[in-house]
Design an enzyme around this catalytic site. Sequence first.
Site, PDB file in Angstrom:
ATOM      1  N   LYS A 189       0.847  -1.208   0.000  1.00 17.92           N
ATOM      2  CA  LYS A 189       0.000   0.000   0.000  1.00 17.92           C
ATOM      3  C   LYS A 189       0.877   1.252   0.000  1.00 17.92           C
ATOM      4  O   LYS A 189       0.555   2.244  -0.655  1.00 17.92           O
ATOM      5  CB  LYS A 189      -0.938  -0.025   1.209  1.00 17.92           C
ATOM      6  CG  LYS A 189      -1.833   1.213   1.355  1.00 17.92           C
ATOM      7  CD  LYS A 189      -3.104   1.122   0.530  1.00 17.92           C
ATOM      8  CE  LYS A 189      -3.832   2.452   0.344  1.00 17.92           C
ATOM      9  NZ  LYS A 189      -4.619   2.909   1.451  1.00 17.92           N
ATOM     10  N   SER A 263      -5.430  11.435  -1.112  1.00 17.31           N
ATOM     11  CA  SER A 263      -5.668  12.233   0.098  1.00 17.31           C
ATOM     12  C   SER A 263      -4.643  13.362   0.233  1.00 17.31           C
ATOM     13  O   SER A 263      -4.971  14.445   0.714  1.00 17.31           O
ATOM     14  CB  SER A 263      -5.646  11.336   1.332  1.00 17.31           C
ATOM     15  OG  SER A 263      -4.440  10.622   1.405  1.00 17.31           O
TER      16      SER A 263
HETATM   17  P1  NAD Z   1      -8.425  13.281   7.653  1.00 19.06           P
HETATM   18  O1  NAD Z   1      -7.502  14.376   7.281  1.00 19.06           O
HETATM   19  O2  NAD Z   1      -9.803  13.294   7.088  1.00 19.06           O
HETATM   20  O3  NAD Z   1      -8.560  13.256   9.235  1.00 19.06           O
HETATM   21  C1  NAD Z   1      -7.416  13.148  10.040  1.00 19.06           C
HETATM   22  C2  NAD Z   1      -7.523  14.185  11.157  1.00 19.06           C
HETATM   23  O4  NAD Z   1      -7.436  15.514  10.611  1.00 19.06           O
HETATM   24  C3  NAD Z   1      -8.829  14.142  11.913  1.00 19.06           C
HETATM   25  O5  NAD Z   1      -8.530  14.394  13.241  1.00 19.06           O
HETATM   26  C4  NAD Z   1      -9.628  15.277  11.316  1.00 19.06           C
HETATM   27  O6  NAD Z   1     -10.608  15.799  12.178  1.00 19.06           O
HETATM   28  C5  NAD Z   1      -8.561  16.289  11.031  1.00 19.06           C
HETATM   29  N1  NAD Z   1      -8.980  17.196   9.964  1.00 19.06           N
HETATM   30  C6  NAD Z   1      -9.494  16.854   8.755  1.00 19.06           C
HETATM   31  N2  NAD Z   1      -9.765  17.965   8.025  1.00 19.06           N
HETATM   32  C7  NAD Z   1      -9.417  19.012   8.806  1.00 19.06           C
HETATM   33  C8  NAD Z   1      -9.462  20.427   8.615  1.00 19.06           C
HETATM   34  N3  NAD Z   1      -9.899  20.968   7.491  1.00 19.06           N
HETATM   35  N4  NAD Z   1      -9.015  21.212   9.624  1.00 19.06           N
HETATM   36  C9  NAD Z   1      -8.555  20.664  10.793  1.00 19.06           C
HETATM   37  N5  NAD Z   1      -8.483  19.341  11.021  1.00 19.06           N
HETATM   38  C10 NAD Z   1      -8.913  18.530  10.040  1.00 19.06           C
HETATM   39  O7  NAD Z   1      -7.665  11.924   7.360  1.00 19.06           O
HETATM   40  P2  NAD Z   1      -8.196  10.562   6.690  1.00 19.06           P
HETATM   41  O8  NAD Z   1      -8.374  10.765   5.240  1.00 19.06           O
HETATM   42  O9  NAD Z   1      -9.315  10.048   7.504  1.00 19.06           O
HETATM   43  O10 NAD Z   1      -6.925   9.642   6.863  1.00 19.06           O
HETATM   44  C11 NAD Z   1      -6.565   8.988   8.081  1.00 19.06           C
HETATM   45  C12 NAD Z   1      -5.462   8.002   7.751  1.00 19.06           C
HETATM   46  O11 NAD Z   1      -5.989   7.015   6.848  1.00 19.06           O
HETATM   47  C13 NAD Z   1      -4.264   8.615   7.036  1.00 19.06           C
HETATM   48  O12 NAD Z   1      -3.088   7.942   7.389  1.00 19.06           O
HETATM   49  C14 NAD Z   1      -4.578   8.372   5.565  1.00 19.06           C
HETATM   50  O13 NAD Z   1      -3.433   8.357   4.754  1.00 19.06           O
HETATM   51  C15 NAD Z   1      -5.221   6.989   5.663  1.00 19.06           C
HETATM   52  N6  NAD Z   1      -6.108   6.634   4.550  1.00 19.06           N
HETATM   53  C16 NAD Z   1      -6.975   7.555   4.027  1.00 19.06           C
HETATM   54  C17 NAD Z   1      -7.792   7.158   2.992  1.00 19.06           C
HETATM   55  C18 NAD Z   1      -8.824   8.100   2.426  1.00 19.06           C
HETATM   56  O14 NAD Z   1      -9.457   7.763   1.410  1.00 19.06           O
HETATM   57  N7  NAD Z   1      -9.106   9.243   3.031  1.00 19.06           N
HETATM   58  C19 NAD Z   1      -7.749   5.858   2.495  1.00 19.06           C
HETATM   59  C20 NAD Z   1      -6.882   4.943   3.090  1.00 19.06           C
HETATM   60  C21 NAD Z   1      -6.055   5.353   4.119  1.00 19.06           C
HETATM   61  C1  AOT Z   2      -6.096   4.905  -2.311  1.00 28.45           C
HETATM   62  N1  AOT Z   2      -5.822   6.178  -1.835  1.00 28.45           N
HETATM   63  O1  AOT Z   2      -4.851   5.662   0.134  1.00 28.45           O
HETATM   64  C2  AOT Z   2      -6.870   4.045  -1.588  1.00 28.45           C
HETATM   65  O2  AOT Z   2      -5.614   8.726  -1.149  1.00 28.45           O
HETATM   66  O3  AOT Z   2      -4.228   8.272   0.473  1.00 28.45           O
HETATM   67  C3  AOT Z   2      -5.021   7.942  -0.420  1.00 28.45           C
HETATM   68  C4  AOT Z   2      -5.238   6.482  -0.669  1.00 28.45           C
HETATM   69  C5  AOT Z   2      -7.137   2.778  -2.097  1.00 28.45           C
HETATM   70  C6  AOT Z   2      -6.641   2.413  -3.353  1.00 28.45           C
HETATM   71  C7  AOT Z   2      -5.865   3.304  -4.072  1.00 28.45           C
HETATM   72  C8  AOT Z   2      -5.619   4.563  -3.558  1.00 28.45           C
END
Ligand code: NAD
Ligand code: AOT
Length: 315
Positions: A189, A263
Amino acid sequence: MKITIAGAGAMGSRFGLMLHNAGHEVVLVDGWKDHVEAIQKEGLKANFNGEEVIVKLPALLQSEVTETATSDLIILFTKAMQLEKMLNDLKPVIHEKTKVLCLLNGIGHEEVIEKFVPKENIFIGNTMWTAGMEGPGRVKLFGSGTVALKNLVDTEEAKKGALEIVEVLNSAGLNANYSENILYAIYKKACVNGSMNGLCTILLSNMYEFGSTTDAHMIVENIVKEFAEVAKFENIEINVSEIVEYIESNCYNCKTIGLHYPSMYQDLNKNNRLTEIDYINGAVVRKGEKYGIPTPYCAFLTALVHCKEQILGAK
Ligand code: NAD
Ligand code: AOT
């Protein structure tokens, strides 16, 4: 089961909502005041596969966590740079038996978690679910995904704990699996994020647009090679052509996930927030220095993302 979601942004909200819908006792813990207050006042609002839903869930500011919020399982879903502070704030609720599952993107988070949680209670993994934050108290949850996880230490008791977590996640339809080779899964990943996230952020593209360029293959191959070289030193065998082929066949689909802006793109270009680059490509650069391996592609990409963070004044 009593579950604390530690970091209730996009992904934490997804897991919290699905686990709550499955009947678990979920508490959201987060550091973003406006978000926590919005959930406390009006519930968590989600566009859940096209349907507007509002879920009433307890939400707490992480600075206000007390022993009364103790749970059986803590699922960590902060951004990587917020992890240590979150664990520090959770000290009052981390007990001898509290299981802690980490599903963040990136590599090496167990080194931070070990400072706060006994190794036998740590579970590591990753997820292919996605989610988007639309504003305080509001998320967008589309599509499907999977979770892979494993206990950090190899004891029968810890494995039993991992299998229990798998069962809990599956009760909520989160498609979880126990993965014997979890470090490989985490690196795999990280190769996806290490080649898609930084590049799409710099190039202002989605994954499909980047994948359609003539140089995409060469760049992705060189990045994955660097991940594979450092992984070797940690006894993780990465087949470069297999992973490149996995990225190309999964990330570039112009009708589905290819339209996703990673992200990191959303953090920096949309929300002016700092990125996780130091925990993905940056982590490979640090490991390369430690093992004496050159990592020019990861180093250049990490530096470019830092330049952009500074130019945009990201916080
Ligand atoms: P996120 O940024 O949505 O949230 C993480 C933290 O940041 C939370 O505490 C949230 O409240 C805060 N936050 C979000 N937006 C904010 C803003 N505008 N101002 C202040 N604080 C804010 O993070 P996520 O996308 O949930 O990701 C969490 C973990 O999961 C990361 O390691 C990410 O790489 C991973 N991940 C994300 C995705 C995805 O599709 N989002 C997919 C797989 C893995
Ligand atoms: C992703 N994307 O993990 C998830 O945006 O940080 C990200 C992320 C699943 C499969 C491919 C990309």
